[in-house]
Design a protein around this motif. Structure first.
Motif, PDB file in Angstrom:
ATOM      1  N   TYR A  84       0.861  -1.188   0.000  1.00  0.00           N
ATOM      2  CA  TYR A  84       0.000   0.000   0.000  1.00  0.00           C
ATOM      3  C   TYR A  84       0.893   1.232   0.000  1.00  0.00           C
ATOM      4  CZ  TYR A  84      -3.795  -3.082   1.641  1.00  0.00           C
ATOM      5  OH  TYR A  84      -4.725  -4.075   1.774  1.00  0.00           O
TER       6      TYR A  84
ATOM      7  N   SER B 200      -6.632  -9.528   6.545  1.00  0.00           N
ATOM      8  CA  SER B 200      -7.699  -8.971   5.706  1.00  0.00           C
ATOM      9  C   SER B 200      -7.207  -8.734   4.288  1.00  0.00           C
ATOM     10  CB  SER B 200      -8.212  -7.638   6.260  1.00  0.00           C
ATOM     11  OG  SER B 200      -8.747  -7.833   7.528  1.00  0.00           O
TER      12      SER B 200
ATOM     13  N   ASN C 132      -8.895 -10.218   1.048  1.00  0.00           N
ATOM     14  CA  ASN C 132      -9.358  -9.296   0.012  1.00  0.00           C
ATOM     15  C   ASN C 132      -8.789  -9.652  -1.362  1.00  0.00           C
ATOM     16  OD1 ASN C 132     -10.758  -7.930   1.957  1.00  0.00           O
ATOM     17  ND2 ASN C 132      -9.356  -6.187   2.071  1.00  0.00           N
TER      18      ASN C 132
ATOM     19  N   ASP D   9     -14.494 -13.711   7.310  1.00  0.00           N
ATOM     20  CA  ASP D   9     -13.654 -12.728   8.000  1.00  0.00           C
ATOM     21  C   ASP D   9     -14.188 -12.553   9.417  1.00  0.00           C
ATOM     22  OD1 ASP D   9     -11.899 -10.737   8.676  1.00  0.00           O
ATOM     23  OD2 ASP D   9     -12.410  -9.410   7.010  1.00  0.00           O
TER      24      ASP D   9
END
Ligand code: ADP
Ligand code: ADP
Length: 235
Positions: free
Chosen positions: A13, A47, A51, A169
């Motif tokens: 990211y 996560s 994803n 999740d």
């Protein structure tokens, strides 16, 4: 039989100058019929991994194959929606049910979106309501149900399209110990009845006791694997 394979997955990211390497070179294989738990502390990358598998986000590098089809580029529309409706069932911590629809309407929706005929829809909704033990609640709206009952609806909705892979999740994140046990038992029974592949991302150790295999993730890397019951066949 391999259902999903992730090879050298990376996810970085960028927030301006700052780069976060959320996943570093993850290799992951998910076998038909297994319940895999992925555990790790908050911020470890759980996560992000879920994803990517669910095509909610794109990997920075690496390949994801489901049933031998490369899907790592499917995060763009219309492919992402198509991929998810064909291959993936999702369940979440907060159930994500549509609150203005009854239980049976919530279950019917994914089948309506797949253009199934009304006879099939009626049969499948009845079958899945029975499978999760919600007989009698067909006409009820979610807010009248307990958390455990709402999660049962969510499980039935996720599986009613018969997806090769169920992604969960923190499915017990909002439930007390007793109700979590009940929900995990239902998921386990469905896994066996349907030979369902399931990936659960969680920090709840109770979940691990139900899993066939547990992967531990730390700082974006798989650091440990614990195999209780191998589903890899002769491999
Ligand atoms: P977990 O699910 O294990 O809590 P995440 O996958 O949510 O971990 O996060 C892994 C790392 O990536 C964390 O450092 C988190 O802050 C960062 N992260 C997650 N999503 C984003 C994003 N959209 N933008 C920037 N950083 C992110
Ligand atoms: P979880 O509790 O399951 O780890 P999070 O609350 O960390 O989930 O993240 C929820 C969503 O927000 C995820 O889709 C994640 O990618 C995104 N996210 C997490 N951290 C960041 C961040 N620093 N910036 C932007 N989005 C983020």
């Amino acid at each position: 039989e391999i259902v999903l394979e992730a090879i050298k997955l990376r996810k970085t990211y960028s927030n301006g100058e700052l780069k976060v390497e959320a996943l570093k070179n993850i290799d992951l294989t998910i076998y038909k019929g297994e319940m895999l738990a992925i555990m790790g502390a908050s911020g470890s990358g759980k996560s992000t991994l879920l994803n990517l598998i669910g095509a909610l986000d794109a990997p920075s590098d690496g390949t994801i194959k489901i049933k031998n089809r490369i899907i790592s580029n499917y995060h763009k529309e219309p492919y992402a929606t198509q991929y998810r409706s064909e291959y993936i069932g999702f369940i979440f911590q907060d159930y994500n049910l549509l609150k203005d629809l009854t239980v049976e309407e919530n279950l019917a929706l994914p089948l309506i979106l797949m253009n199934k005929d009304s006879k099939t829809i009626k049969e499948e909704v009845g079958k899945y309501i029975d499978l999760v033990g919600l007989g009698g609640k067909e006409k009820v709206r979610p807010y009248k149900l307990s958390g455990g009952q709402q999660q049962r609806v969510a499980i039935a909705r996720a599986l009613i399209t018969n997806p090769p892979l169920l992604l969960a999740d923190e499915p017990t994140g909002n439930l007390d110990y007793q109700t979590s046990e009940e929900i995990l038992n239902i998921i386990k029974d469905l896994q066996e009845a349907l030979d369902q592949s399931i990936v659960i991302v969680t920090h709840d150790p109770q979940v691990a006791t139900f899993a066939d295999r547990v992967l531990f993730i730390h700082n974006g890397k798989i650091v440990n694997e614990y195999v209780k019951k191998a589903k890899a066949g002769d491999i």
